[in-house]
Design a protein around this motif. Sequence first.
Motif, PDB file in Angstrom:
ATOM      1  N   VAL A 146      51.832  43.881  29.932  1.00  0.00           N
ATOM      2  CA  VAL A 146      52.206  43.349  30.946  1.00  0.00           C
ATOM      3  C   VAL A 146      51.695  42.593  32.249  1.00  0.00           C
ATOM      4  O   VAL A 146      50.711  43.870  32.407  1.00  0.00           O
ATOM      5  N   SER A 147      52.185  41.798  32.913  1.00  0.00           N
ATOM      6  CA  SER A 147      51.422  42.263  34.382  1.00  0.00           C
ATOM      7  C   SER A 147      51.929  42.557  35.637  1.00  0.00           C
ATOM      8  O   SER A 147      52.703  43.483  35.638  1.00  0.00           O
TER       9      SER A 147
ATOM     10  N   SER B   4      55.117  42.912  36.758  1.00  0.00           N
ATOM     11  CA  SER B   4      56.401  42.770  36.145  1.00  0.00           C
ATOM     12  C   SER B   4      57.632  43.790  36.407  1.00  0.00           C
ATOM     13  O   SER B   4      57.154  44.463  37.186  1.00  0.00           O
TER      14      SER B   4
ATOM     15  N   ASP C 212      57.878  38.375  34.345  1.00  0.00           N
ATOM     16  CA  ASP C 212      56.601  38.418  35.194  1.00  0.00           C
ATOM     17  C   ASP C 212      56.193  37.698  36.122  1.00  0.00           C
ATOM     18  O   ASP C 212      55.946  36.564  35.484  1.00  0.00           O
TER      19      ASP C 212
END
Length: 416
Positions: free
Chosen positions: A364-365, A368, A382
């Motif tokens: 995930v970024s 997040s 996110d």
Amino acid sequence: MRFRICFVSILLAVMPSMAASLQEAKPEGVGLSSERLQRIHETIQRHIDSHQISGAVTLVARRGRIAHLEAHGAMDVESGKPMVKNSIFRIWSMSKVVAGVSILMLMEEGKVRLSDPVSKFIPEFKGMKVAVMQDRPAGAPAASGPPQFYTVPAIREITIQDLLTHVSGLGSGPASSSEAGRIARKPTDTLADYIPRWGTTPLDFQPGSRWTYSPLAAFDTLGRVVEIASGQTFDKFLRNRLFDPLEMKDIFFHPEAAHLSRVPSTYHRDGNALKKTEAMNHLFAPSYFSGGGGLFSTTEDYAKFAEMLMEGGQLNGKRILSPKTVELMASIFVPDTTPGLKPGGSFGLSVRVVSDPIAADMRVSKGSFGWDGAYGTHFWVDPKEKIVGLLMIQTDNPNRQLDRDFENAVMQSIVD
């Protein structure tokens, strides 16, 4: 003229129901690939086929619209009853994020400060002690009797922020657990009855010295703080101030008889088999509203809550928090260098914050945030990719690799 009045009346009647739900979109309309989103089902099916889970409901929203909502597998393995999209899941610790938002709402109103000692609201929390564990005698079995400890004064009082970030030591380890029988909840207890008793228990460590998860005590206590600060019972505050404004109709603490047909059976993963558990026989009493783990919800209802956070505290014109407060919530209050946390996973106000996706092994970024539930529910927001992801299952010792696999299946579908 009569036709125009009639048309306007119909439109006004329809508009609230339209605004009440997240609108659906073709995946390509929000920068996702329809073909690649099919890999979500393939991922879930692999876990079903290997008897890791019985079934699931998955949801992906991007840019404020639902691009994927799918039911997989069975609600009940023995009968073969198929999972349905509006299944009602026991979300356990995903309740904590709801409780956290309620505290932040009161913070915005000036009724609660993060720095407030808990004793400001619940006097029994004044002057708490901290347990110091004692070594067992040489040769004694590791599990012989309750843990032995003595207590020392806490170096400072525990605060609202400590409870939100799991650094309070309240209900977080062996010393406090050994006191559970002495302060056990009674069938008729409310938060007002029960929570003050936690003030008589030892903290498991000095406040702020480490991160150790508090499964129920910290966030149940926050629920009681909400009651005192707002003048409403916790369930009514959530219904009036959060659930109703967001049109979350299928989220509640205690399922009614009419809901039970939509509640999936719960399972325990035992090797290569799933064994049905009796989780529904161990519900909280109807008078007790647990902020730590008491809520039930459909996937779509919780998605509204998560999307509200994604959109900076508002959804469909209903503002719950300011954008700056959501930003604060998702800020790092407890860095991953704190004892008890794993690399890459820091902690904000009631949510995990991914500070380093590589170190955390999470696709995930950075930035997040979200949380999980004991029976395998999982969500994240996110902000960079404008993604909300939800995975709802009901297995009590979930293989958290499924969370990572689901995140991967979602993120690989982004093409724009």
